[in-house]
Design an enzyme around this catalytic site. Structure first.
Site, PDB file in Angstrom:
ATOM      1  N   ALA A 192      95.829   4.451 -25.870  1.00 31.17           N
ATOM      2  CA  ALA A 192      95.194   5.966 -26.174  1.00 31.17           C
ATOM      3  C   ALA A 192      94.198   6.557 -25.333  1.00 31.17           C
ATOM      4  CB  ALA A 192      95.826   6.198 -26.895  1.00 31.17           C
ATOM      5  N   SER A 208      88.243   3.724 -28.193  1.00 29.81           N
ATOM      6  CA  SER A 208      87.351   4.068 -26.704  1.00 29.81           C
ATOM      7  C   SER A 208      86.477   5.278 -26.647  1.00 29.81           C
ATOM      8  CB  SER A 208      88.186   3.279 -25.782  1.00 29.81           C
ATOM      9  OG  SER A 208      88.073   1.906 -25.766  1.00 29.81           O
ATOM     10  N   HIS A 210      94.339  -1.378 -23.835  1.00 25.09           N
ATOM     11  CA  HIS A 210      92.392  -0.829 -24.708  1.00 25.09           C
ATOM     12  C   HIS A 210      91.070  -1.186 -23.557  1.00 25.09           C
ATOM     13  CE1 HIS A 210      95.694  -3.294 -27.454  1.00 25.09           C
ATOM     14  NE2 HIS A 210      94.868  -2.138 -28.134  1.00 25.09           N
ATOM     15  N   GLY A 211      89.998  -0.458 -24.278  1.00 27.59           N
ATOM     16  CA  GLY A 211      89.004  -0.466 -23.209  1.00 27.59           C
ATOM     17  C   GLY A 211      88.897   0.564 -22.497  1.00 27.59           C
ATOM     18  N   ASP A 260     100.381  -8.036 -34.626  1.00 26.21           N
ATOM     19  CA  ASP A 260     100.816  -8.423 -33.512  1.00 26.21           C
ATOM     20  C   ASP A 260     101.437  -9.516 -33.091  1.00 26.21           C
ATOM     21  OD1 ASP A 260     100.932  -7.831 -30.747  1.00 26.21           O
ATOM     22  OD2 ASP A 260      98.379  -7.066 -30.894  1.00 26.21           O
ATOM     23  N   HIS A 289      99.609   2.248 -28.179  1.00 20.87           N
ATOM     24  CA  HIS A 289      98.136   1.309 -28.384  1.00 20.87           C
ATOM     25  C   HIS A 289      97.098   2.298 -26.630  1.00 20.87           C
ATOM     26  CE1 HIS A 289      98.347  -1.074 -31.721  1.00 20.87           C
ATOM     27  NE2 HIS A 289      99.069  -0.915 -31.925  1.00 20.87           N
ATOM     28  N   ASN A 298      95.851   5.890 -30.470  1.00 26.99           N
ATOM     29  CA  ASN A 298      95.317   4.733 -30.733  1.00 26.99           C
ATOM     30  C   ASN A 298      94.104   5.076 -30.485  1.00 26.99           C
ATOM     31  OD1 ASN A 298      97.185   3.631 -32.932  1.00 26.99           O
ATOM     32  ND2 ASN A 298      96.825   1.433 -32.534  1.00 26.99           N
ATOM     33  N   ASP A 356      94.772  -2.724 -37.342  1.00 32.54           N
ATOM     34  CA  ASP A 356      94.486  -2.911 -36.807  1.00 32.54           C
ATOM     35  C   ASP A 356      95.176  -4.213 -35.889  1.00 32.54           C
ATOM     36  OD1 ASP A 356      95.402  -1.398 -34.082  1.00 32.54           O
ATOM     37  OD2 ASP A 356      93.000  -1.335 -33.184  1.00 32.54           O
ATOM     38  N   HIS A 357      96.158  -3.779 -34.828  1.00 34.52           N
ATOM     39  CA  HIS A 357      96.408  -5.790 -35.202  1.00 34.52           C
ATOM     40  C   HIS A 357      95.943  -7.406 -35.103  1.00 34.52           C
ATOM     41  CE1 HIS A 357      96.625  -4.470 -30.370  1.00 34.52           C
ATOM     42  NE2 HIS A 357      95.618  -3.611 -30.576  1.00 34.52           N
TER      43      HIS A 357
HETATM   44  P1  13P Z   1      91.721   2.659 -26.843  1.00 35.17           P
HETATM   45  O1  13P Z   1      90.568   1.196 -26.297  1.00 35.17           O
HETATM   46  O2  13P Z   1      91.931   2.488 -25.420  1.00 35.17           O
HETATM   47  O3  13P Z   1      90.574   3.776 -27.336  1.00 35.17           O
HETATM   48  O4  13P Z   1      93.018   1.922 -27.927  1.00 35.17           O
HETATM   49  C1  13P Z   1      92.195   1.226 -29.279  1.00 35.17           C
HETATM   50  C2  13P Z   1      93.671   0.791 -30.161  1.00 35.17           C
HETATM   51  O5  13P Z   1      94.814   0.752 -29.332  1.00 35.17           O
HETATM   52  C3  13P Z   1      93.030   0.152 -30.870  1.00 35.17           C
HETATM   53  O6  13P Z   1      94.166  -0.921 -31.667  1.00 35.17           O
HETATM   54  O1  G3H Z   2      92.198  -1.725 -30.278  1.00 32.33           O
HETATM   55  C1  G3H Z   2      91.196  -2.904 -30.434  1.00 32.33           C
HETATM   56  C2  G3H Z   2      90.741  -1.893 -31.172  1.00 32.33           C
HETATM   57  O2  G3H Z   2      89.612  -1.043 -29.897  1.00 32.33           O
HETATM   58  C3  G3H Z   2      89.618  -2.449 -31.785  1.00 32.33           C
HETATM   59  O3  G3H Z   2      88.781  -3.071 -31.200  1.00 32.33           O
HETATM   60  O4  G3H Z   2      89.235  -5.013 -32.114  1.00 32.33           O
HETATM   61  O5  G3H Z   2      86.508  -4.278 -31.150  1.00 32.33           O
HETATM   62  O6  G3H Z   2      87.301  -3.812 -33.248  1.00 32.33           O
HETATM   63  P1  G3H Z   2      87.560  -4.278 -32.254  1.00 32.33           P
HETATM   64 ZN    ZN Z   3      95.146  -1.594 -30.246  1.00 25.83          ZN
END
Ligand code: 13P
Ligand code: G3H
Ligand code: ZN
Length: 311
Positions: free
Chosen positions: A215, A259, A180-181, A104, A213, A256, A82-83
């Site tokens: 989501a 949170s 995010h978050g 990303d 993302h 994704n 991820d990212h």
């Molecule tokens: P949330 O913070 O909405 O759960 O998104 C997670 C995410 O996009 C991880 O790449």
């Molecule tokens: O998009 C981000 C995800 O919630 C992952 O979070 O980088 O703190 O592990 P993190």
């Molecule tokens: Zn993300």
């Protein structure tokens, strides 16, 4: 069954009008909670690992835990970075047995985003690994990088064909108003995703899988529980579930969620300690946290994503 790529999953999801859940994993209990729900609901699954998760848990531990989940569940599971922030991080995951990576480059200028994504695609495809990239920029926090609302930007549909054509990526994350978050929208406002952008993107890329993302729906029940048991998260607000269902019925094939996992776990542990202040055996509070994750993921699979019975 060994780890799989997301190719087949996305093809079926696109045609079937549902989405695959991509859940972030950081430790054993999270992996167990997610995969037990997916197994019981016969759902295909993407487990995704961020750079932060790799730093926290060590990539080898996470890979072995996911392999254990594959062995235990027999499910088609895709292991995804991820990212990914650089070619090197993507390469390390590809060499380490991941079946999918995200590069990303969404904060880079268009041409640099293309060049970086293309470099990752060339390396990944030679090794049977698929690649997700991103166009547009989500607000929020990921891996300690905070993107303010002013620095976020919606995806420009007129750029997507050139981006996908020149890079050869297998899926594309777009920015349509999620972030995010746990604080995605101003409290008291009516959250609305830009479905017009999604529509326009999918017209330009027929049959091509889109990724959402940021989501999490920031499930109110867990926020209330956190606030009730000593936490302080006023104004936490996520994407309404009916909008996620709508996205899943359109071109969005990967949704994704991180949170909501964090909230389920934290709420359950807070409640546990409020009710059992004398307990100190980690199994006593991690067990219920794992169960809360499992039931939350089951809810996502069955009531939001619609991927139950599709494995
Ligand atoms: P949330 O913070 O909405 O759960 O998104 C997670 C995410 O996009 C991880 O790449
Ligand atoms: O998009 C981000 C995800 O919630 C992952 O979070 O980088 O703190 O592990 P993190
Ligand atoms: Zn993300």
């Amino acid at each position: 069954m060994p780890l799989v790529t997301s190719t087949e999953m996305f093809k079926k999801a696109y045609e079937g009008g549902y989405a695959i859940g991509a859940f972030n994993v950081n430790n054993m209990e999270i992996i167990q909670g997610i995969t037990e729900a997916a197994m019981e609901e016969k759902a295909p699954l993407i487990l995704q690992v961020s750079k932060g998760a790799r730093n926290y848990a060590n990539p080898t531990y996470l890979k072995k835990l996911v392999e254990a989940a594959v062995e235990e569940t027999g499910l088609p599971i895709c292991l995804h970075l991820d990212h990914g922030d650089s070619f090197e991080t993507c390469k390390s995951c590809i060499d380490g047995g991941f079946t999918s990576v995200m590069i990303d480059g969404s904060s880079l200028p268009f041409e640099e985003n293309i060049a970086l994504a293309k470099k990752v695609v060339d390396y990944a495809h030679d090794r049977g690994v698929v690649v997700e990239a991103e166009l547009g920029r989500l607000a929020g926090i990921e891996d300690e990088v905070k993107v303010s609302a002013e620095n976020s930007s919606y995806t420009r549909p007129e750029e997507v064909e050139e981006f996908v054509g020149r890079t050869g990526v297998d899926s594309l994350a777009i920015a349509i108003g999620t972030s995010h978050g746990a604080y995605k929208f101003k409290y008291g406002t009516n959250p609305k995703l830009r479905f017009d952008i999604l529509e326009e993107v999918s017209k330009r890329l027929p049959g091509f899988p889109i990724v959402l993302h940021g989501a999490s729906s920031v499930i109110p029940e867990f926020v209330e529980m956190i606030n009730k048991y000593g936490g302080n998260m006023p104004g936490a607000l996520g994407v309404p579930e009916e909008q996620l269902r709508k996205a899943a019925s359109m071109a969005v094939c990967k949704i994704n969620i991180d949170s909501d996992l964090r909230l389920a776990m934290t709420a359950t542990i807070r409640k546990y300690f409020a009710e059992h202040p004398d307990h100190f055996d980690p199994r006593q509070y991690l067990g219920p946290a794992r169960t809360a994750i499992k039931e939350m993921v089951r809810h996502k699979i069955v009531d939001v994503l619609g991927c139950n019975g599709k494995a």
